[in-house]
Design a protein around this motif. Structure first.
Motif, PDB file in Angstrom:
ATOM      1  N   ALA A  47       0.817  -1.212   0.000  1.00 15.24           N
ATOM      2  CA  ALA A  47       0.000   0.000   0.000  1.00 15.24           C
ATOM      3  C   ALA A  47       0.851   1.262   0.000  1.00 15.24           C
ATOM      4  O   ALA A  47       0.513   2.255  -0.655  1.00 15.24           O
ATOM      5  CB  ALA A  47      -0.946  -0.008   1.199  1.00 15.24           C
ATOM      6  N   LEU A  48       1.977   1.254   0.731  1.00 21.88           N
ATOM      7  CA  LEU A  48       2.824   2.442   0.818  1.00 21.88           C
ATOM      8  C   LEU A  48       3.379   2.816  -0.546  1.00 21.88           C
ATOM      9  O   LEU A  48       3.345   3.990  -0.946  1.00 21.88           O
ATOM     10  CB  LEU A  48       3.965   2.200   1.802  1.00 21.88           C
ATOM     11  N   PHE A  62       3.577   2.411 -10.422  1.00 23.98           N
ATOM     12  CA  PHE A  62       3.346   1.217  -9.606  1.00 23.98           C
ATOM     13  C   PHE A  62       3.020   0.019 -10.488  1.00 23.98           C
ATOM     14  O   PHE A  62       3.477  -1.100 -10.234  1.00 23.98           O
ATOM     15  CB  PHE A  62       2.194   1.476  -8.636  1.00 23.98           C
ATOM     16  N   ILE A  63       2.251   0.253 -11.549  1.00 18.02           N
ATOM     17  CA  ILE A  63       1.825  -0.829 -12.449  1.00 18.02           C
ATOM     18  C   ILE A  63       2.950  -1.226 -13.400  1.00 18.02           C
ATOM     19  O   ILE A  63       3.306  -2.404 -13.513  1.00 18.02           O
ATOM     20  CB  ILE A  63       0.582  -0.405 -13.244  1.00 18.02           C
ATOM     21  N   THR A  64       3.523  -0.230 -14.096  1.00 22.38           N
ATOM     22  CA  THR A  64       4.500  -0.550 -15.145  1.00 22.38           C
ATOM     23  C   THR A  64       5.782  -1.154 -14.578  1.00 22.38           C
ATOM     24  O   THR A  64       6.390  -2.033 -15.205  1.00 22.38           O
ATOM     25  CB  THR A  64       4.824   0.697 -15.989  1.00 22.38           C
ATOM     26  N   GLU A  73       1.342  -9.429 -18.232  1.00 23.61           N
ATOM     27  CA  GLU A  73      -0.048  -9.872 -18.382  1.00 23.61           C
ATOM     28  C   GLU A  73      -0.822  -9.861 -17.071  1.00 23.61           C
ATOM     29  O   GLU A  73      -1.965  -9.438 -17.011  1.00 23.61           O
ATOM     30  CB  GLU A  73      -0.069 -11.272 -19.007  1.00 23.61           C
ATOM     31  N   VAL A  74      -0.204 -10.377 -16.014  1.00 24.81           N
ATOM     32  CA  VAL A  74      -0.862 -10.386 -14.706  1.00 24.81           C
ATOM     33  C   VAL A  74       0.221 -10.539 -13.634  1.00 24.81           C
ATOM     34  O   VAL A  74       1.182 -11.279 -13.817  1.00 24.81           O
ATOM     35  CB  VAL A  74      -1.905 -11.527 -14.599  1.00 24.81           C
ATOM     36  N   PHE A  75       0.086  -9.782 -12.562  1.00 25.28           N
ATOM     37  CA  PHE A  75       1.020  -9.938 -11.454  1.00 25.28           C
ATOM     38  C   PHE A  75       0.260  -9.892 -10.134  1.00 25.28           C
ATOM     39  O   PHE A  75      -0.898  -9.488 -10.066  1.00 25.28           O
ATOM     40  CB  PHE A  75       2.135  -8.879 -11.490  1.00 25.28           C
ATOM     41  N   ARG A  76       0.953 -10.303  -9.088  1.00 21.24           N
ATOM     42  CA  ARG A  76       0.357 -10.381  -7.765  1.00 21.24           C
ATOM     43  C   ARG A  76       0.843  -9.230  -6.898  1.00 21.24           C
ATOM     44  O   ARG A  76       2.007  -8.825  -6.951  1.00 21.24           O
ATOM     45  CB  ARG A  76       0.761 -11.699  -7.108  1.00 21.24           C
ATOM     46  N   THR A  77      -0.067  -8.680  -6.085  1.00 19.55           N
ATOM     47  CA  THR A  77       0.315  -7.708  -5.075  1.00 19.55           C
ATOM     48  C   THR A  77      -0.608  -7.885  -3.874  1.00 19.55           C
ATOM     49  O   THR A  77      -1.511  -8.734  -3.892  1.00 19.55           O
ATOM     50  CB  THR A  77       0.259  -6.270  -5.622  1.00 19.55           C
ATOM     51  N   SER A  78      -0.371  -7.099  -2.841  1.00 19.45           N
ATOM     52  CA  SER A  78      -1.221  -7.144  -1.655  1.00 19.45           C
ATOM     53  C   SER A  78      -1.598  -5.722  -1.264  1.00 19.45           C
ATOM     54  O   SER A  78      -0.721  -4.878  -1.047  1.00 19.45           O
ATOM     55  CB  SER A  78      -0.490  -7.834  -0.495  1.00 19.45           C
ATOM     56  N   LEU A  79      -2.889  -5.449  -1.236  1.00 18.64           N
ATOM     57  CA  LEU A  79      -3.429  -4.144  -0.854  1.00 18.64           C
ATOM     58  C   LEU A  79      -4.649  -4.364   0.027  1.00 18.64           C
ATOM     59  O   LEU A  79      -5.360  -5.363  -0.132  1.00 18.64           O
ATOM     60  CB  LEU A  79      -3.833  -3.333  -2.092  1.00 18.64           C
ATOM     61  N   LEU A  80      -4.887  -3.451   0.956  1.00 14.63           N
ATOM     62  CA  LEU A  80      -6.095  -3.505   1.786  1.00 14.63           C
ATOM     63  C   LEU A  80      -6.222  -4.833   2.532  1.00 14.63           C
ATOM     64  O   LEU A  80      -7.323  -5.306   2.809  1.00 14.63           O
ATOM     65  CB  LEU A  80      -7.340  -3.275   0.921  1.00 14.63           C
TER      66      LEU A  80
END
Length: 480
Positions: A47-48, A62-64, A73-80
């Motif tokens: 989130a930071l 953040f995306i690129t 195509e698709v990646f993993r992250t953790s938010l909220l």
């Protein structure tokens, strides 16, 4: 032991062992190949980094950065506090837009629900609420309805410019446009015209807007706490308005009104049942948030680029002057006029490509599925974002260049320009937004030429792009 008996013994041992071997392997799960990425810090995840990219005015970073590092195509992250699969590119957009209620469904963070929903509705299916909003689109946001709104928007924009802009040499565009778009929403959704009642509603909505993606810590003085308070005030005010209108409709007072509130109160399902008051309040809040924040930001972005590029402004002014000449002195805009604003809309689209009014939409996976060789597990959250395509040179050559001609003819490739989503996930208010943007553009460019006081003023991002200092501009009145 001869060879024959030895062979029979080995065969017997194998037959006895096979069921046990099969059971052991059956119990051992095969780990799915999850999308690459990182979970970040405990609880807050990444989130930071996400917030800092938005505050620096580069939400696409953040995306690129992660597309380059992990997968385009698709990646993993953790938010909220949730695992997210972020889908990228035109193919990712197409998958999510076409998989609504098949692979994914609408999802709202619990913190947002606490701000806008009545307490007993928190945790209630966002899918159901969203379906109700989309169900209203054919009736309240169809071309016939939009044609009725154009003269109202036109007269209100003229009055707004005369009252709040004309007396000044300089104005801050963003706060004035939030005031204007909120007043239009009050008029069209609730038939509220009085300044005092509009102001009374605007204050709590500003609290909710400021806290929508704040850290969900409900302590006095935090943005989240103020947003919770704002939500309570909004719901209380709306219930009073709804009950008063119900009484008026029962007494045939104002039954001819065509605003959103009366429309919902008069609506019946196949069993003859009307909508509940709290459900109506939820839908009105959703319409307000979209028209108040997102639309105000969209028009601000358009005016920013009109002020930045004099030749683009001249082209828009030429088109709008032709439309103005075709009308009588006091004749208001109509549907036919809006359809002729082709260059103006191309210009607005290019502005929204470079500074999208919304960053993307959350969803929730409702069944395991595979995409790009990876497994997306049931229960994960999804995120489609404009930032994987809008500035991608594969779709938009020289992506930082402002060029409205990109939208001539057939325009960009499908699923690459997505400020309003697409397919079944198309924003219900897209045409409403187009009409309001073009109506305001018509009035402002035929009345003023705009000059930015700070040519380098930066935009930061909350849910929408916000000029750091409100977009202060010099007003140069035109001699019409």
């Amino acid at each position: 032991m001869d060879i024959f008996h030895w062979f029979l013994l080995q065969l017997l041992i194998l037959c006895i062992s096979l069921p046990f071997i099969f059971r052991i392997y059956r119990r051992k799960p095969i780990s799915p190949k999850l999308p690459p990425g990182r979970k970040g810090w405990p609880i807050i995840g990444e989130a930071l980094e996400y917030v800092m990219a938005n505050k620096n005015g580069t939400p696409e970073k953040f995306i690129t950065d992660r597309m380059r590092k992990y997968s385009p195509e698709v990646f993993r992250t953790s938010l909220l506090g949730e695992n997210f699969a972020v889908f990228c590119g035109a193919s990712g957009n197409k998958l999510l837009f076409s998989s609504e209620n098949k692979l994914v469904t609408t999802w709202w963070p619990r913190s947002m629900e606490k701000m806008v929903l009545f307490p007993n509705y928190v945790g209630y299916s966002a899918k159901v609420e969203t379906a109700k909003i989309h169900a209203l689109r054919p009736e309240f946001l169809n071309p016939e309805a939009l044609q009725r709104y154009i003269p109202i928007m036109d007269s209100m924009s003229k009055q707004h410019l005369e009252t709040d802009w004309s007396p000044c040499k300089q104005v801050k565009v963003f706060p004035l446009l939030k005031k204007y778009t909120f007043a239009v929403a009050c008029r069209l959704f609730l038939n509220i015209k009085g300044h005092d009642q509009v102001s009374r509603l605007a204050y709590p909505f500003s609290l909710v807007s400021a806290g929508l993606i704040s850290i969900p810590i409900n302590l006095p003085g935090t943005a989240f706490s103020r947003a919770i308070k704002g939500g309570k005030l909004i719901r209380k005010e709306l219930l009073g308005i709804i009950r008063k209108r119900k009484m008026e409709l029962s007494e045939n007072i104002g039954s001819a009104q065509v605003d959103l509130l009366s429309h919902m109160l008069l609506r019946r399902d196949e069993n003859g049942r009307g909508m509940e008051e709290k459900e109506i309040a939820h839908i009105i809040i959703a319409f307000f948030i979209a028209s108040y924040d997102t639309l105000g930001a969209a028009i601000t972005v358009v005016l920013n680029f009109l002020a930045k590029f004099p030749q683009v402004y001249s082209n828009v002014l030429k088109e709008q002057k032709e439309i103005a000449k075709s009308k009588g002195k006091d004749e208001l805009l109509n549907w036919e006029n809006i359809q002729k604003m082709k260059y103006s809309w191309n210009m607005a689209c290019e502005a929204m490509r470079l500074a999208p009014p919304a960053q993307g939409v959350f969803g929730e996976v409702i069944t395991d599925f595979s995409y790009a060789g990876f497994t997306i597990p049931n229960g994960w959250k999804t995120y489609w974002t404009v930032n994987s395509t809008h500035k991608n040179p594969e779709y938009f050559p020289d992506p930082e260049k402002f060029d409205p001609s990109r939208f001539e003819g057939r325009g960009p490739p499908p699923y690459t320009f997505v400020p309003f989503g697409g397919g079944p996930r198309l924003c219900p208010g897209k045409e409403y937004a187009r009409v309001e943007i073009l109506t305001f553009m018509h009035n402002v460019v035929t009345k003023f030429k705009l000059e930015k006081v700070n040519p380098n003023e930066k935009f930061i991002y909350n849910l929408s792009p916000i000029p750091e200092n409100g977009l202060l501009v010099h007003l140069h009145p035109l001699n019409n």
